[in-house]
Design a protein around this motif. Structure first.
Motif, short mmCIF file in Angstrom:
data_model
loop_
_atom_site.label_atom_id
_atom_site.label_comp_id
_atom_site.label_asym_id
_atom_site.label_seq_id
_atom_site.Cartn_x
_atom_site.Cartn_y
_atom_site.Cartn_z
N VAL A 199 0.83 -1.20 0.00
CA VAL A 199 0.00 0.00 0.00
C VAL A 199 0.87 1.26 0.00
N ALA A 200 1.84 1.29 0.91
CA ALA A 200 2.67 2.49 1.03
C ALA A 200 3.96 2.15 1.74
N ARG A 201 4.99 2.95 1.46
CA ARG A 201 6.29 2.73 2.08
C ARG A 201 6.90 4.08 2.46
N ALA A 202 7.48 4.11 3.65
CA ALA A 202 8.21 5.29 4.10
C ALA A 202 9.67 4.90 4.24
N PHE A 203 10.53 5.53 3.46
CA PHE A 203 11.94 5.18 3.47
C PHE A 203 12.62 5.77 4.70
N SER A 204 13.81 5.26 4.96
CA SER A 204 14.46 5.58 6.22
C SER A 204 15.04 6.98 6.28
N ALA A 205 15.35 7.54 5.14
CA ALA A 205 15.99 8.85 5.14
C ALA A 205 15.37 9.76 4.09
N GLY A 206 15.40 11.02 4.35
CA GLY A 206 14.96 11.99 3.36
C GLY A 206 13.46 12.18 3.25
N GLY A 207 12.70 11.47 4.06
CA GLY A 207 11.26 11.64 4.02
C GLY A 207 10.59 11.11 2.77
N LYS A 208 11.31 10.29 2.00
CA LYS A 208 10.73 9.78 0.76
C LYS A 208 9.65 8.75 1.06
N THR A 209 8.58 8.82 0.27
CA THR A 209 7.49 7.86 0.39
C THR A 209 7.06 7.37 -0.98
N MET A 210 6.36 6.26 -1.00
CA MET A 210 5.77 5.77 -2.23
C MET A 210 4.42 5.12 -1.92
N TYR A 211 3.52 5.14 -2.93
CA TYR A 211 2.16 4.64 -2.74
C TYR A 211 1.72 3.80 -3.92
N ALA A 212 0.85 2.85 -3.61
CA ALA A 212 0.17 2.14 -4.68
C ALA A 212 -0.76 3.12 -5.39
N ASP A 213 -0.95 2.91 -6.69
CA ASP A 213 -1.81 3.81 -7.46
C ASP A 213 -3.22 3.88 -6.89
N SER A 214 -3.68 2.78 -6.34
CA SER A 214 -5.06 2.72 -5.85
C SER A 214 -5.31 3.61 -4.63
N VAL A 215 -4.24 4.05 -3.95
CA VAL A 215 -4.43 4.86 -2.74
C VAL A 215 -3.81 6.25 -2.84
N LYS A 216 -3.15 6.54 -3.94
CA LYS A 216 -2.50 7.85 -4.10
C LYS A 216 -3.52 8.97 -3.97
N GLY A 217 -3.16 9.98 -3.20
CA GLY A 217 -4.05 11.12 -2.99
C GLY A 217 -5.04 10.91 -1.86
N ARG A 218 -5.18 9.69 -1.36
CA ARG A 218 -6.13 9.41 -0.28
C ARG A 218 -5.43 8.97 1.01
N PHE A 219 -4.33 8.23 0.86
CA PHE A 219 -3.60 7.70 2.01
C PHE A 219 -2.28 8.45 2.18
N THR A 220 -1.86 8.58 3.43
CA THR A 220 -0.57 9.20 3.73
C THR A 220 0.16 8.36 4.77
N ILE A 221 1.37 7.95 4.42
CA ILE A 221 2.21 7.24 5.37
C ILE A 221 3.17 8.24 6.01
N SER A 222 3.40 8.06 7.30
CA SER A 222 4.35 8.91 8.01
C SER A 222 5.01 8.09 9.10
N ARG A 223 6.12 8.61 9.59
CA ARG A 223 6.83 7.89 10.63
C ARG A 223 7.34 8.88 11.68
N ASP A 224 7.36 8.40 12.92
CA ASP A 224 7.91 9.18 14.03
C ASP A 224 9.06 8.36 14.59
N ASN A 225 10.27 8.70 14.21
CA ASN A 225 11.42 7.91 14.63
C ASN A 225 11.66 8.00 16.14
N ALA A 226 11.21 9.07 16.76
CA ALA A 226 11.37 9.19 18.21
C ALA A 226 10.46 8.23 18.95
N LYS A 227 9.34 7.88 18.32
CA LYS A 227 8.36 6.97 18.94
C LYS A 227 8.42 5.58 18.35
N ASN A 228 9.32 5.36 17.39
CA ASN A 228 9.42 4.05 16.72
C ASN A 228 8.06 3.60 16.18
#
Length: 116
Positions: free
Chosen positions: A48-77
């Motif tokens: 569905v979606a991937r958040a890479f480890s550096a640079g804030g890069k993300t990627m999404y499946a076409d079926s969810v683009k514009g509707r879903f957002t992946i994010s990460r909080d490295n301080a909270k794991n």
């Protein structure tokens, strides 16, 4: 040991929103890409979606683009999946995923059901 624990699933109506969380432990979270996959009944598990480890890069499946957002909080794991404008076809079990040293780790999954 690596642990991934998802939460936040539930039953919502079409058009509504939901946020999933995945709490990670047992590895250096900030160093690895984190992903959300889903599996609907009778279908294969899909990315569905991937958040890479550096640079804030993300990627999404076409079926969810514009509707879903992946994010990460490295301080909270923790990695999140904000899902807006949900559709019945988004109904699935959603899994958190980490790929570490050629090993793939999965959480137990959380059910998301979109139905009126």
């Amino acid at each position: 040991q690596v642990q991934l624990v998802e939460s936040g699933g539930g039953l919502v109506e079409p058009g509504e929103s939901l946020t999933l969380s995945c709490a990670a432990s047992g590895f250096t979270f900030s160093r690895y890409a984190m992903s959300w996959h889903r599996q609907a009944p009778g279908k294969e598990r899909e990315l569905v979606a991937r958040a890479f480890s550096a640079g804030g890069k993300t990627m999404y499946a076409d079926s969810v683009k514009g509707r879903f957002t992946i994010s990460r909080d490295n301080a909270k794991n923790t990695v999140y999946l904000q899902m807006n404008s949900l559709k019945p076809e988004d109904t699935a079990v959603y899994y958190c995923n980490a790929y570490i040293f050629s090993n793939v780790y999965w959480g137990q999954g959380t059910q998301v059901t979109v139905s009126s």
